[in-house]
Motif scaffolding. Structure first.
Motif, PDB file in Angstrom:
ATOM      1  N   ALA A  40      -1.073   5.165   3.900  1.00  7.72           N
ATOM      2  CA  ALA A  40      -1.512   3.965   3.176  1.00  7.72           C
ATOM      3  C   ALA A  40      -1.019   2.710   3.882  1.00  7.72           C
ATOM      4  CB  ALA A  40      -1.010   4.007   1.733  1.00  7.72           C
TER       5      ALA A  40
ATOM      6  N   HIS B  28      -6.376  -2.366   8.491  1.00 12.18           N
ATOM      7  CA  HIS B  28      -7.471  -3.135   7.887  1.00 12.18           C
ATOM      8  C   HIS B  28      -7.269  -4.633   8.102  1.00 12.18           C
ATOM      9  CE1 HIS B  28     -10.167  -5.033   5.140  1.00 12.18           C
ATOM     10  NE2 HIS B  28      -9.167  -5.434   4.386  1.00 12.18           N
TER      11      HIS B  28
ATOM     12  N   VAL C 268      -4.286  -3.304  -5.201  1.00 16.03           N
ATOM     13  CA  VAL C 268      -3.298  -2.499  -4.471  1.00 16.03           C
ATOM     14  C   VAL C 268      -1.896  -3.017  -4.783  1.00 16.03           C
ATOM     15  CG1 VAL C 268      -2.432  -1.840  -2.187  1.00 16.03           C
ATOM     16  CG2 VAL C 268      -4.900  -1.811  -2.646  1.00 16.03           C
TER      17      VAL C 268
ATOM     18  N   VAL D 186      -7.687   3.112   2.853  1.00 15.44           N
ATOM     19  CA  VAL D 186      -6.527   2.689   2.060  1.00 15.44           C
ATOM     20  C   VAL D 186      -6.519   3.452   0.740  1.00 15.44           C
ATOM     21  CG1 VAL D 186      -5.431   0.762   0.829  1.00 15.44           C
ATOM     22  CG2 VAL D 186      -6.389   0.386   3.123  1.00 15.44           C
TER      23      VAL D 186
ATOM     24  N   ALA E  72      -3.092   2.344   7.036  1.00 13.25           N
ATOM     25  CA  ALA E  72      -4.484   1.989   6.736  1.00 13.25           C
ATOM     26  C   ALA E  72      -4.606   0.521   6.339  1.00 13.25           C
ATOM     27  CB  ALA E  72      -5.029   2.897   5.635  1.00 13.25           C
ATOM     28  N   MET E  73      -3.665   0.028   5.520  1.00 12.53           N
ATOM     29  CA  MET E  73      -3.735  -1.389   5.112  1.00 12.53           C
ATOM     30  C   MET E  73      -3.397  -2.295   6.284  1.00 12.53           C
ATOM     31  SD  MET E  73      -4.495  -3.574   2.769  1.00 12.53           S
ATOM     32  CE  MET E  73      -4.269  -3.013   1.074  1.00 12.53           C
TER      33      MET E  73
ATOM     34  N   GLU F  93     -12.617   0.886   5.955  1.00 12.09           N
ATOM     35  CA  GLU F  93     -11.183   0.578   5.959  1.00 12.09           C
ATOM     36  C   GLU F  93     -10.629   0.544   4.538  1.00 12.09           C
ATOM     37  OE1 GLU F  93     -10.934  -3.070   8.178  1.00 12.09           O
ATOM     38  OE2 GLU F  93     -11.685  -2.103  10.010  1.00 12.09           O
ATOM     39  N   TYR F  94     -11.384  -0.047   3.600  1.00 15.43           N
ATOM     40  CA  TYR F  94     -10.943  -0.056   2.196  1.00 15.43           C
ATOM     41  C   TYR F  94     -10.807   1.379   1.687  1.00 15.43           C
ATOM     42  CZ  TYR F  94     -12.448  -4.963   2.009  1.00 15.43           C
ATOM     43  OH  TYR F  94     -12.614  -6.299   2.236  1.00 15.43           O
TER      44      TYR F  94
ATOM     45  N   ALA G 164       0.834  -1.208   0.000  1.00 17.55           N
ATOM     46  CA  ALA G 164       0.000   0.000   0.000  1.00 17.55           C
ATOM     47  C   ALA G 164       0.864   1.251   0.000  1.00 17.55           C
ATOM     48  CB  ALA G 164      -0.946  -0.014   1.201  1.00 17.55           C
TER      49      ALA G 164
END
Length: 161
Positions: free
Chosen positions: A142, A149, A81, A130, A145-146, A126-127, A38
């Motif tokens: 990023a 997630h 991604v 990202v 966030a990934m 959450e997606y 990500a």
């Protein structure tokens, strides 16, 4: 020395998931690999890569609208991604562990279907986090966030989060 033949294609396959502990380990492995993917996608994506991530999220929105399982759509998001990094090794690694990843995603998505709708919507948020960080070229955001997630998905499976 010389090579007389190429190794069989399955030499690159990982061992199948054989236990609950393996599912946990796969989530942990993915946190590292996909978090970095990500971050690199944020740095290196092109317009086509960003479009594919957006399309994957739109497909996941449709999954929720249809109350479908959405395992393939979920995998497609993660693959998009990895592909947006421009580094084929991220996509190849995800392809190599797809059957193992699928076990965790299937378990998570099946559990989500029997939980309140809020659980599914949290995953969608959450997606989007990202995507937003990748679109903003925010590498650290990023990555986080990934990682968040996938860790949250792990918690949803194992801790009922």
């Amino acid at each position: 020395s010389f090579v007389t033949r190429r190794p069989a294609a399955d030499v690159y396959n990982y061992a199948p998931v054989g236990s609950i502990a393996d599912i946990q380990r796969c989530f942990v492995f993915r946190i590292g690999i996909e978090g970095e993917a990500a971050a690199l996608a944020a740095r290196d994506h092109d317009p086509e890569g960003l479009r594919r991530i957006r399309d994957a999220i739109a497909a996941l929105d449709q999954v929720i609208a249809d109350a479908a399982l959405g395992v393939e759509e979920d995998i497609a998001f993660h693959r998009s991604v990895a592909e947006a990094t421009g580094n084929r090794f991220f996509a190849a690694t995800l392809a190599a562990i797809q059957s193992q990843v699928s076990v965790g995603i299937t378990l998570n998505r099946n559990l989500s279907l029997i939980q309140p709708r809020d659980r599914l919507l949290r995953g969608q948020e959450e997606y989007r986090a990202v995507l937003d960080a990748i679109a903003a070229r925010d590498e650290a955001g990023a990555r986080e966030a990934m990682r968040s997630h996938i860790e949250n998905a792990r918690k949803r499976v194992f801790e009922g989060g």
